[in-house]
Design an enzyme around this catalytic site. Structure first.
Site, PDB file in Angstrom:
ATOM      1  N   ASP A  43       0.837  -1.199   0.000  1.00  0.00           N
ATOM      2  CA  ASP A  43       0.000   0.000   0.000  1.00  0.00           C
ATOM      3  C   ASP A  43       0.878   1.258   0.000  1.00  0.00           C
ATOM      4  OD1 ASP A  43       0.918  -0.360   2.562  1.00  0.00           O
ATOM      5  OD2 ASP A  43      -0.971   0.150   3.540  1.00  0.00           O
ATOM      6  N   SER A  44       2.212   1.071   0.107  1.00  0.00           N
ATOM      7  CA  SER A  44       3.154   2.182  -0.082  1.00  0.00           C
ATOM      8  C   SER A  44       2.968   2.791  -1.466  1.00  0.00           C
ATOM      9  CB  SER A  44       4.592   1.702   0.100  1.00  0.00           C
ATOM     10  OG  SER A  44       4.849   0.571  -0.712  1.00  0.00           O
ATOM     11  N   ASP A  82      -1.030  -6.099  -0.135  1.00  0.00           N
ATOM     12  CA  ASP A  82      -1.430  -5.486   1.132  1.00  0.00           C
ATOM     13  C   ASP A  82      -2.932  -5.257   1.161  1.00  0.00           C
ATOM     14  OD1 ASP A  82       0.812  -5.154   2.721  1.00  0.00           O
ATOM     15  OD2 ASP A  82       1.231  -3.104   2.046  1.00  0.00           O
ATOM     16  N   LYS A 112      -1.407  -9.411   2.879  1.00  0.00           N
ATOM     17  CA  LYS A 112      -0.666  -8.979   4.065  1.00  0.00           C
ATOM     18  C   LYS A 112      -1.518  -8.016   4.885  1.00  0.00           C
ATOM     19  CE  LYS A 112       3.234  -6.357   3.796  1.00  0.00           C
ATOM     20  NZ  LYS A 112       2.844  -5.133   4.528  1.00  0.00           N
ATOM     21  N   GLU A 114      -1.471  -5.659   8.621  1.00  0.00           N
ATOM     22  CA  GLU A 114      -0.625  -5.079   9.662  1.00  0.00           C
ATOM     23  C   GLU A 114      -1.196  -5.331  11.050  1.00  0.00           C
ATOM     24  OE1 GLU A 114       0.091  -0.906   9.015  1.00  0.00           O
ATOM     25  OE2 GLU A 114       0.903  -1.222   7.000  1.00  0.00           O
ATOM     26  N   GLU A 181       9.143  -4.527  10.440  1.00  0.00           N
ATOM     27  CA  GLU A 181       9.536  -3.217   9.926  1.00  0.00           C
ATOM     28  C   GLU A 181      10.115  -2.329  11.020  1.00  0.00           C
ATOM     29  OE1 GLU A 181       6.727  -1.344   7.297  1.00  0.00           O
ATOM     30  OE2 GLU A 181       7.705   0.607   7.467  1.00  0.00           O
TER      31      GLU A 181
HETATM   32  N1  LIG Z   1       8.820   5.202  -0.030  1.00  0.00           N
HETATM   33  C1  LIG Z   1       8.459   4.440   1.016  1.00  0.00           C
HETATM   34  N2  LIG Z   1       9.334   3.571   1.542  1.00  0.00           N
HETATM   35  C2  LIG Z   1       9.001   2.803   2.591  1.00  0.00           C
HETATM   36  O1  LIG Z   1       9.840   2.003   3.052  1.00  0.00           O
HETATM   37  C3  LIG Z   1       7.685   2.907   3.130  1.00  0.00           C
HETATM   38  C4  LIG Z   1       6.789   3.817   2.528  1.00  0.00           C
HETATM   39  N3  LIG Z   1       7.193   4.577   1.479  1.00  0.00           N
HETATM   40  N4  LIG Z   1       5.529   3.963   2.978  1.00  0.00           N
HETATM   41  C5  LIG Z   1       5.017   3.039   3.939  1.00  0.00           C
HETATM   42  C6  LIG Z   1       6.057   2.675   4.884  1.00  0.00           C
HETATM   43  C7  LIG Z   1       6.527   3.829   5.762  1.00  0.00           C
HETATM   44  N5  LIG Z   1       7.911   3.529   5.945  1.00  0.00           N
HETATM   45  C8  LIG Z   1       8.846   4.331   6.560  1.00  0.00           C
HETATM   46  C9  LIG Z   1       9.008   5.651   6.211  1.00  0.00           C
HETATM   47  C10 LIG Z   1       9.939   6.436   6.821  1.00  0.00           C
HETATM   48  C11 LIG Z   1      10.735   5.933   7.830  1.00  0.00           C
HETATM   49  C12 LIG Z   1      11.734   6.834   8.479  1.00  0.00           C
HETATM   50  O2  LIG Z   1      12.019   7.889   7.991  1.00  0.00           O
HETATM   51  N6  LIG Z   1      12.314   6.408   9.571  1.00  0.00           N
HETATM   52  C13 LIG Z   1      13.376   7.179  10.236  1.00  0.00           C
HETATM   53  C14 LIG Z   1      13.647   6.570  11.584  1.00  0.00           C
HETATM   54  C15 LIG Z   1      12.909   7.312  12.667  1.00  0.00           C
HETATM   55  C16 LIG Z   1      13.416   6.955  14.035  1.00  0.00           C
HETATM   56  O3  LIG Z   1      14.621   7.211  14.272  1.00  0.00           O
HETATM   57  O4  LIG Z   1      12.648   6.434  14.823  1.00  0.00           O
HETATM   58  C17 LIG Z   1      14.665   7.125   9.431  1.00  0.00           C
HETATM   59  O5  LIG Z   1      15.485   8.021   9.577  1.00  0.00           O
HETATM   60  O6  LIG Z   1      14.847   6.158   8.656  1.00  0.00           O
HETATM   61  C18 LIG Z   1      10.576   4.611   8.201  1.00  0.00           C
HETATM   62  C19 LIG Z   1       9.641   3.805   7.560  1.00  0.00           C
HETATM   63  C20 LIG Z   1       8.230   2.283   5.342  1.00  0.00           C
HETATM   64  N7  LIG Z   1       7.273   2.204   4.241  1.00  0.00           N
HETATM   65  C1  LIG Z   2       7.139  -1.448   3.516  1.00  0.00           C
HETATM   66  C2  LIG Z   2       6.446  -2.702   3.054  1.00  0.00           C
HETATM   67  C3  LIG Z   2       6.691  -3.852   3.975  1.00  0.00           C
HETATM   68  C4  LIG Z   2       4.969  -2.442   2.888  1.00  0.00           C
HETATM   69  O1  LIG Z   2       4.123  -2.824   3.646  1.00  0.00           O
HETATM   70  C5  LIG Z   2       4.587  -1.629   1.720  1.00  0.00           C
HETATM   71  O2  LIG Z   2       5.403  -1.430   0.804  1.00  0.00           O
HETATM   72  O3  LIG Z   2       3.434  -1.179   1.710  1.00  0.00           O
HETATM   73 MG   LIG Z   3       2.292  -1.785   3.391  1.00  0.00          MG
END
Ligand SMILES: Nc1nc(=O)c2c([nH]1)NC[C@@H]1CN(c3ccc(C(=O)N[C@@H](CCC(=O)O)C(=O)O)cc3)CN21
Ligand SMILES: CC(C)C(=O)C(=O)O
Ligand SMILES: [Mg+2]
EC number: 2.1.2.11
Length: 278
Positions: A43-44, A82, A112, A114, A181
């Site tokens: 769903d991303s 998803d 899938k 969540e 994740e």
């Molecule tokens: N483009 C994209 N990639 C993804 O992996 C993704 C999506 N979209 N959309 C749905 C979810 C959301 N996701 C994400 C998006 C951002 C972070 C992020 O920026 N995390 C911070 C860590 C924050 C912390 O320190 O707690 C980082 O710096 O990576 C993590 C997962 C993973 N999934």
């Molecule tokens: C980040 C992955 C595991 C996901 O659920 C997605 O792409 O939607």
């Molecule tokens: Mg997803």
């Protein structure tokens, strides 16, 4: 085509499972040609393909539309789809109906969902109806509002213990794999050791039984914020923008189209057309 039992065997053999998201026909084809083990229609897609700033607005119809294109591009690869936000938290019979129609319309191999807790009955229901289910624990993007953003999960002993218990419950409910994740890698190691079913990590370290990344992130194809756990394996966005800039330049300069792109009429037809005089 690999099946859920092949994934169990891969875990036992210590062979890593590679999962990649795909949202359309060409991406699915590239993934299949590169021997990706499992494709996720995530769903991303709401964020990387449709331009929303979260996965919340994504509908079942959106998922079905993209999953059908992916299936057409990857007929021999295990495809997981998803279930989107709000489509599996009602009555389990309602959830089963939605799941059945998603499976039938798309030709997917698994769905899938969540979370654990109140999602466990849905995992049990779908599995007993014959639908393979992949669970998803840790950072749950569909609950980002409740979690307070996209933050690493399972950092405290209490959270980590709960996650290990949740993973076991998902397995007992019938899940065929679990996506982990954004959790500390040591927790991934513990969860993976405690389960028979494979774990697929994203931002969860190398200890998972497999890895998953978002297509647009790992290819640097237009995703604005790239999380820390992503490795950029190519630079598709730059290739695309350079290509488009060259096209614009060539049209403006009159160098495109060139004679090799033209269609040409016969001289004698031209003579007929002009009646012999220009
Ligand atoms: N483009 C994209 N990639 C993804 O992996 C993704 C999506 N979209 N959309 C749905 C979810 C959301 N996701 C994400 C998006 C951002 C972070 C992020 O920026 N995390 C911070 C860590 C924050 C912390 O320190 O707690 C980082 O710096 O990576 C993590 C997962 C993973 N999934
Ligand atoms: C980040 C992955 C595991 C996901 O659920 C997605 O792409 O939607
Ligand atoms: Mg997803």
């Amino acid at each position: 085509m690999k099946t859920t039992s092949d994934f169990l065997k891969m875990k036992v053999a210590g062979e890593k499972i590679v999962m990649l998201t795909a949202y359309d026909y060409p991406a699915a084809k590239f993934a299949e040609e590169a021997n990706v083990d499992m494709i996720l229609v995530g769903d991303s897609l709401g964020m990387v393909v449709l331009g929303y700033d979260s996965t919340m607005p994504v509908t079942v119809a959106d998922m079905v539309h993209h999953a059908k294109a992916v299936r057409r591009g990857a007929k021999e690869t295990f495809v997981v789809v998803d279930m989107p936000f709000g489509s599996y938290h009602g009555d389990v019979h309602e959830t089963l109906k939605t799941a059945v129609s998603m499976m039938q319309e798309t030709g997917a191999d698994a769905l899938k969902l969540e979370g654990a807790d109140d999602v466990l009955p849905a995992i049990r229901k779908l599995t007993s109806a014959g639908i393979p289910v992949v669970a998803h624990l840790g950072l749950l993007p569909q609950s980002a509002g409740v979690l307070g953003g996209y933050k690493v999960q399972g950092k405290t002993a209490e959270q980590a213990t709960k996650l290990i218990e949740d993973a076991k419950k998902c397995q007992e409910a019938g899940a065929c794999a679990v996506v982990l994740e954004c959790i500390p890698h040591q927790l991934t190691e513990m969860v993976s050791a405690n389960l028979i079913i494979p774990t697929i990590g994203i931002g969860a370290g190398v200890e998972a039984d497999g890895q998953v990344l978002v297509y647009h992130d790992m290819l640097s194809y237009g995703s604005h914020h790239v999380p820390k756990f992503v490795e950029q394996f190519s630079n598709m966005g730059q290739e695309a923008s350079h290509g488009i800039a060259s096209y614009v330049e060539a049209v403006k300069a009159g160098t495109f189209p060139a004679p090799k792109h033209f269609f040409t009429m016969k001289e004698e037809t031209l003579d007929q057309l002009y009646g012999g005089v220009k």
